[in-house]
Design a protein around this motif. Structure first.
Motif: not given
Length: 460
Positions: A80-84, A96-97, A198-202
């Protein structure tokens, strides 16, 4: 607050909460402090619905860990804390990253701590700085120290203020806790997002790019698209026939063939394991054939129809397994594993549903993972918020199945019911009686190391 302020405040709070303490209520308090600092430093929580939801689940997860203090509630609090924090700082990146970034930063922080320019502010010394230090700090401290020594010789009571006590501080444990608190705080507040992420996000977007929509890329360089398409149709047709035969035989063995009660457990486990692997492989097949251009290929209509039939047949297999697991529960009562089977089958059903949507709406493979991560997170939250051990105990006692003393003793957080049935167990203090030992250990723990659930158990 600046980044270095957040790191130092979190480090100090961590040290105060965990020095000479075991993990318990202190971790929940630390989580609430971190959550408060995130909210104080981010306006995006107010304006973003997902962030509001994550803030709420983080808060409830802190309370759940304070109550249960087990691994599942810790995992819910951690995620929860990591996702937030991830959503607040990097809203444009897919959630997911966040998981691999935790491990990357955990290793990188060991070196990045010493890159002071990244987290400490740069300040230029002006000409008055040395004068201020000498005039306002150094000179007063020197005179104060000298007169303290003189006055100490003239009064025993005054001298006792400085000599008649000892600090109850273990420097080595204090140093270790301080270093750990600083490391965790630094990793959390000053985490690093490599350019490769950042590149993988594409490639993690839910929709295909225009180039991917217009192109049909070969999976194998030696195999033309027409052959690959026809190969997919043949493969899915054969798999559908094979799965249909398996469903018929599987249901016959489950519902028509007599199985001895002594062998029911092993037989059910074998069949459930087969279904688990089957569903995972089924989703893998769909991801393989619909990873790119076949989603937009007008000649791939038969392939899509066969894929949807494949999904439907796997859904029937899941339904059969749910019925069989329900029958198993009716014979033997509830256990953690049987509840886990239901949980997996629900997740598998959701996975098949989104696999269907992926094909119908022409989505990427990443779409499936992006959606399933949230459902996996929701399952973790559900597991951490509900007292499943107590629920299992109540159900099994009501139906008089799976209510053996040894089994009930292994369940978590059912102490009130268990010791209500077996009050003599509270009188045992030998180490072998781990359940009672754990209860007394938490009862006698310091305040910051307590687990609140055990405070509600009446030893009388």
């Amino acid at each position: 607050m600046k980044k270095h302020h957040l790191i130092l405040v979190s480090s100090l709070v961590f040290t105060l909460l965990f020095y000479k303490e075991t993990v318990g209520l202190n971790l929940a308090i630390f989580g609430l402090v971190v959550l408060g600092l995130i909210a104080y430093n981010s306006e995006s929580i107010i304006n973003d619905t997902t962030n509001k939801l994550l803030f709420t689940t983080s808060f409830v997860s802190c309370l759940a860990f304070a109550w249960y203090g087990d691994f599942v509630s810790f995992l819910a609090l951690f995620l929860s804390l990591v996702f937030l924090q991830f959503r607040v700082q990097n809203k444009e990146l897919k959630i997911v990253q966040s998981i691999p970034l935790v491990f990357i930063n955990g290793m990188a922080s060991v070196i990045r701590i010493f890159v002071f320019s990244q987290w400490l502010p740069e300040k230029k010394l002006n000409s008055n700085w040395a004068k201020i230090v000498i005039a306002y700090v150094l000179i007063p401290v020197v005179f104060l120290s000298l007169f303290t020594v003189v006055y100490s010789f003239g009064s025993n009571h005054f001298s006792s203020f400085f000599t008649d006590y000892t600090l109850d501080i273990d420097l080595f444990p204090l140093l270790l806790i301080s270093i750990l608190g600083f490391y965790l705080s630094f990793t959390f507040w000053n985490y690093w997002v490599p350019d490769i992420c950042v590149e993988a996000n594409l490639r993690l977007q839910n929709d295909f790019s225009e180039n991917e929509k217009n192109g049909l890329n070969r999976t194998f360089s030696f195999l033309e698209i027409d052959f690959e398409r026809k190969s997919g149709e043949i493969t899915l047709l054969l798999l559908n026939v094979l799965l249909l035969v398996f469903i018929v035989t599987y249901n016959y063995e489950q519902f028509f063939e007599e199985v001895q009660l002594s062998k029911l457990s092993s037989a059910t486990h074998e069949r459930v394991n087969a279904v688990i692997f089957s569903i995972i492989m089924a989703v893998g097949v769909l991801l393989f054939y619909f990873k790119n251009g076949f989603n937009f290929d007008q000649k791939a209509q038969n392939l899509k129809r066969l894929a949807k039939v494949w999904i439907l047949l796997n859904a029937l297999l899941i339904l059969s397994t749910i019925i069989k697991n329900t029958e198993y529960v009716s014979y033997y009562g509830l256990t953690y594993k049987r509840l886990g089977v239901f949980a997996f089958l629900v997740l598998a059903s959701v996975g098949l549903f989104y696999s269907f949507l992926k094909i119908a709406k022409q989505k990427t493979n990443a779409y499936l993972f992006n959606q399933m991560l949230w459902y996996f997170y929701a399952l973790i939250l559900l597991c951490s918020y509900v007292n499943w051990g107590n629920l299992i105990t109540k159900y099994n006692l009501a139906v008089r199945k799976g209510n053996e003393k040894a089994f009930l003793e292994e369940l978590n957080f059912n102490d009130t019911l268990f010791y209500g049935l077996y009050p003599e167990e509270l009188q045992k203090v030998e180490p072998k009686n781990s359940k009672a030992d754990e209860l007394f250990e938490y009862k006698n723990a310091d305040f910051l190391s307590k687990v609140l659930y055990y405070e509600t158990v009446d030893l009388k």
